[in-house]
Scaffold this motif. Structure first.
Motif, PDB file in Angstrom:
ATOM      1  N   MET A  56     112.605 118.412  89.108  1.00  0.00           N
ATOM      2  CA  MET A  56     113.235 117.354  89.009  1.00  0.00           C
ATOM      3  C   MET A  56     114.189 117.354  90.035  1.00  0.00           C
TER       4      MET A  56
ATOM      5  N   LEU B 144     107.908 117.058  82.663  1.00  0.00           N
ATOM      6  CA  LEU B 144     108.640 116.512  81.421  1.00  0.00           C
ATOM      7  C   LEU B 144     107.996 114.462  80.555  1.00  0.00           C
TER       8      LEU B 144
ATOM      9  N   ALA C  97     107.716 115.279  76.403  1.00  0.00           N
ATOM     10  CA  ALA C  97     108.468 114.749  75.560  1.00  0.00           C
ATOM     11  C   ALA C  97     107.277 113.848  74.602  1.00  0.00           C
TER      12      ALA C  97
ATOM     13  N   LEU D  64     106.091 116.913  72.393  1.00  0.00           N
ATOM     14  CA  LEU D  64     107.267 117.180  71.439  1.00  0.00           C
ATOM     15  C   LEU D  64     107.471 115.636  70.402  1.00  0.00           C
ATOM     16  N   ILE D  65     106.923 114.345  70.258  1.00  0.00           N
ATOM     17  CA  ILE D  65     106.208 113.367  69.415  1.00  0.00           C
ATOM     18  C   ILE D  65     105.010 113.914  69.067  1.00  0.00           C
TER      19      ILE D  65
ATOM     20  N   ALA E 242     106.835 117.025  66.387  1.00  0.00           N
ATOM     21  CA  ALA E 242     107.470 116.282  65.134  1.00  0.00           C
ATOM     22  C   ALA E 242     106.801 115.725  64.540  1.00  0.00           C
ATOM     23  N   ALA E 243     105.691 115.428  64.432  1.00  0.00           N
ATOM     24  CA  ALA E 243     105.618 114.373  63.255  1.00  0.00           C
ATOM     25  C   ALA E 243     104.059 115.303  62.654  1.00  0.00           C
ATOM     26  N   ARG E 244     104.423 116.483  62.266  1.00  0.00           N
ATOM     27  CA  ARG E 244     103.798 117.706  61.750  1.00  0.00           C
ATOM     28  C   ARG E 244     102.311 117.369  62.192  1.00  0.00           C
TER      29      ARG E 244
ATOM     30  N   PHE F 108     110.599 102.590  68.168  1.00  0.00           N
ATOM     31  CA  PHE F 108     109.771 102.177  69.531  1.00  0.00           C
ATOM     32  C   PHE F 108     109.905 100.751  69.861  1.00  0.00           C
TER      33      PHE F 108
ATOM     34  N   PHE G  14     111.638 100.669  73.202  1.00  0.00           N
ATOM     35  CA  PHE G  14     111.461 101.947  73.983  1.00  0.00           C
ATOM     36  C   PHE G  14     111.252 101.013  75.245  1.00  0.00           C
TER      37      PHE G  14
ATOM     38  N   ALA H  50     114.125 110.167  83.859  1.00  0.00           N
ATOM     39  CA  ALA H  50     114.762 111.170  82.782  1.00  0.00           C
ATOM     40  C   ALA H  50     114.828 110.985  81.939  1.00  0.00           C
TER      41      ALA H  50
ATOM     42  N   ALA I  35     112.226 110.271  79.449  1.00  0.00           N
ATOM     43  CA  ALA I  35     111.543 111.101  78.594  1.00  0.00           C
ATOM     44  C   ALA I  35     112.716 111.824  77.466  1.00  0.00           C
ATOM     45  N   VAL I  36     113.386 111.649  77.212  1.00  0.00           N
ATOM     46  CA  VAL I  36     114.555 112.301  76.852  1.00  0.00           C
ATOM     47  C   VAL I  36     114.845 111.115  75.551  1.00  0.00           C
TER      48      VAL I  36
ATOM     49  N   LEU J  23     112.446 108.968  74.176  1.00  0.00           N
ATOM     50  CA  LEU J  23     111.423 109.945  73.972  1.00  0.00           C
ATOM     51  C   LEU J  23     111.058 110.241  73.007  1.00  0.00           C
ATOM     52  N   ALA J  24     111.979 111.862  73.790  1.00  0.00           N
ATOM     53  CA  ALA J  24     112.044 112.726  72.889  1.00  0.00           C
ATOM     54  C   ALA J  24     112.669 112.760  71.311  1.00  0.00           C
TER      55      ALA J  24
ATOM     56  N   GLY K   5     110.956 110.565  68.710  1.00  0.00           N
ATOM     57  CA  GLY K   5     110.400 111.375  68.524  1.00  0.00           C
ATOM     58  C   GLY K   5     110.619 112.304  66.901  1.00  0.00           C
ATOM     59  N   LEU K   6     111.783 113.365  67.937  1.00  0.00           N
ATOM     60  CA  LEU K   6     112.067 113.927  66.644  1.00  0.00           C
ATOM     61  C   LEU K   6     113.096 113.074  65.537  1.00  0.00           C
TER      62      LEU K   6
ATOM     63  N   TYR L 263     111.646 110.368  64.457  1.00  0.00           N
ATOM     64  CA  TYR L 263     109.920 109.221  63.118  1.00  0.00           C
ATOM     65  C   TYR L 263     109.978 111.058  62.353  1.00  0.00           C
ATOM     66  N   GLY L 264     110.003 112.260  63.534  1.00  0.00           N
ATOM     67  CA  GLY L 264     109.562 113.555  62.111  1.00  0.00           C
ATOM     68  C   GLY L 264     110.468 113.944  61.554  1.00  0.00           C
ATOM     69  N   SER L 265     111.424 113.650  61.913  1.00  0.00           N
ATOM     70  CA  SER L 265     112.542 113.806  59.979  1.00  0.00           C
ATOM     71  C   SER L 265     112.951 113.034  59.503  1.00  0.00           C
TER      72      SER L 265
END
Lengths: 116, 495
Positions: free
Chosen positions: A20, A35, A39, A42-43, A46-48, B128, B131, B166, B169-170, B172-173, B176-177, B179-181
């Motif tokens: 970018m 990118l 992302a 990554l979701i 992160a959700a195992r 979400f 988002f 950008a 995307a961050v 979203l990441a 995700g983190l 939610y996972g935690s």
């Protein structure tokens, strides 16, 4: 598996940000794709992720047997993929129009009319 | 139903406009009607929550926290009303002066989808879903920007686009983190679980990531360059509405982040907000002083004023949060008014470039009067609205012993006044440059000044009769600083 996925996500996001920052707009678009895919993955990570056990309730029971793959995370990723796809379509059209109107695909040439 | 109305109105309006695609001449009127109805719906929500009630609606009847909740407290009511008023006055301006916007290409439908997106974002109680609403706003604004005239519009859109994408995307990441935690996306439930989890560094990192994302959306230093790059290419009414809607949405998200989600451990976020907000204030106004185009100057001002609000959010005392909300309201009014006036510069003087304007004090005294009121309001001169909000903010900084911050606020106020004087001197006081600018394509018509005049009147009213608004924002701030009330309203008493 999760370590490999995590490294892969890192490579995607790193590569995406690197692309970018290029001068060529098409490379910038490629970076965008990398990118958003990073992302999304990554979701998923992160959700195992659970291999081979989808969240289907077996016959005669009221809940799927844990551990099962998280369906909510999959829904989030699907939504994000669709949004990303719409944005990407717009981005490609925008880049094409800009290249036609300005005659250049170099971002440094885009100065919103402030030519010295 | 009260909660769904502010979403249904713009959605229906956009749908009708898309169905009546060919009748582009009716679109501005439909836009005006929908925006007017939206003001009514927003004020209805505000009136319902003004006494402290928190309205909730569980979409699809899925109980919280498993489904998506719509939640309205005082902050939501205030923001909905501010957005609706700005959108209404923008649509009024477009009715009297359509600025050659591409109505045939769905411009007004996009206007309504932008209003839909910002309304949904302040009403939602799910991360979400936030988002998704952010993306609705983003895509609508991308297309509006991209439909502009000339290559400058396309170039500005690319710059707006890259940084905001950008940030998506961050975002979203981070979702995700988180939610996972934590395993949930509902604000109230996240708030509860983060309070129970203690100061886990992973959560703090995710909080800072989210703060970065919202900082990009709100145009905070150092990621604000998209704003002065893209806003000046827009027609004046659109940039007025965007300035009132887009950056303030990022600020709203920051407020929710620090007062609700991370209410248990907000210190790192708040420190970051105070530091970066202060730098934003200063760099924004310095950038404004260096500009010679009125629209670009005002765009840098948006950044500077965002800095004020962000510092208020970072100080996070009841007074500071009230000041932040007041300053947000004041900015929606004063900044939109000033940006609508740049259209008059273009009509009267041929362009918004200050070097080519001149003598408007003599040739357009009504314009000069309205500009004076709005500019002094922005700079914070009593008894206008800017004074009220800046006074509260400086008082809150002093109350927290943040002397540097208070000094920065006052210094930036002086510089803001200087930059307003610059526009005054260049456009109004000095003689018109020779040769005279080319005659504008549209002739002058006094009714075109009406929306900006309405905003100037509101600025005066908010300043002189501001006490009820101050009381409402203080009550709103008190409510924000007690997230357990929000949690109880959404999750029920037994959670």
């Amino acid at each position: 598996m999760e370590l490999a996925l995590a490294l892969f996500v890192g490579a995607l996001v790193g590569g995406g940000f690197y692309m970018m920052l290029r001068r060529n707009v098409v490379k910038m678009l490629i970076g965008l794709v990398l990118l958003s895919n990073g992302a999304n993955l990554l979701i998923f990570l992160a959700a195992r992720p659970v291999r081979g056990r989808s969240a289907i309730v077996p016959q005669g029971q009221t809940a799927p047997e844990p551990p099962y793959a998280d369906p909510l995370a999959q829904a989030l990723i699907l939504t994000a993929i669709v949004i990303g796809f719409g944005v990407l379509a717009f981005a490609i059209a925008l880049v094409y129009r800009t290249e036609v109107e300005t005659g250049s695909d170099d971002i440094d040439d885009y100065v919103e009319g402030e030519r010295p | 139903m009260t909660l769904v109305l502010p979403l249904l109105i713009p959605l229906l309006a956009a749908g009708i406009m898309l169905a009546a695609w060919g009748r582009a001449r009716a679109h501005p009127w439909l836009n005006l009607a929908a925006s007017g109805a939206q003001v009514g719906a927003a004020l209805l929500v505000l009136a319902t929550v003004a006494d402290g009630r928190i309205l909730t609606l569980q979409l699809g009847s899925w109980p919280a926290p498993y489904g998506i909740s719509l939640v309205a407290d005082r902050l939501t009511g205030l923001m909905l009303s501010a957005f609706a008023i700005a959108a209404f006055l923008g649509s009024l301006h477009l009715v009297v002066d359509d600025e050659d916007v591409p109505a045939r290409l769905g411009f007004y439908a996009l206007y309504q989808t932008t209003v839909l997106g910002v309304s949904g974002a302040v009403l939602t109680g799910d991360l979400f879903n936030l988002f998704v609403w952010f993306e609705v706003v983003l895509i609508s604004s991308f297309v509006i920007l991209g439909l502009g005239r000339g290559r400058a519009a396309r170039e500005g859109t690319i710059k707006y686009f890259v940084l905001n994408l950008a940030s998506s995307a961050v975002f979203l990441a981070s979702i995700g983190l988180l939610y996972g935690s934590l395993g949930t996306l509902n604000y109230a439930e996240i708030s509860r679980r983060l309070a129970e989890a203690g100061g886990d560094p992973l959560h703090q990192a995710i909080g800072l990531l989210l703060l970065t994302v919202f900082g990009i959306k709100a145009a905070v230093f150092p990621l604000f360059s998209w704003l002065p790059a893209s806003y000046p290419t827009l027609p004046a009414s659109v940039v007025a509405v965007f300035s009132a809607l887009l950056t303030k949405l990022g600020i709203y998200a920051m407020i929710r982040l620090t007062t609700l989600l991370f209410a248990a451990q907000p210190q790192a976020l708040q420190t970051a907000l105070v530091v970066f907000g202060s730098i934003t204030m200063i760099t924004g106004v310095l950038g404004a002083l260096a500009q010679s185009d009125a629209k670009r100057l005002l765009s840098f001002h948006i950044v500077s004023q965002v800095g004020y609000i962000v510092v208020g959010v970072g100080l996070a005392s009841p007074l500071a949060l009230a000041g932040a909300m007041l300053h947000l309201l004041h900015n929606v009014l004063a900044k939109s008014g000033l940006l609508l006036l740049t259209r008059q510069f273009e009509l009267r003087g041929g362009s918004s470039d200050l070097g080519r304007l001149g003598g408007l004090l003599v040739s357009a005294p009504a314009l000069a009067a309205v500009f004076l009121v709005l500019a002094l309001g922005l700079a914070g001169v009593p008894p206008l609205s800017g004074f009220v909000s800046k006074y509260v903010l400086v008082l809150s900084a002093v109350e927290r012993d943040s002397w540097w911050v208070a000094a920065a606020m006052l210094g930036v106020s002086v510089l803001t006044l200087m930059s307003m004087l610059k526009i005054w001197n260049e456009a109004f006081a000095k003689a018109p440059p020779a040769p005279p600018p080319p005659a504008p394509a549209r002739t002058w018509h006094p009714v075109r000044l009406a929306p900006a005049t309405a905003l100037a009147v509101l600025v005066v009213l908010m300043g002189v009769f501001g006490q009820p608004i101050v009381a409402l924002t203080r009550a709103g701030a008190e409510q924000l600083l007690r997230p357990e009330v929000y949690r109880a309203a959404v999750l029920g008493e037994n959670f």
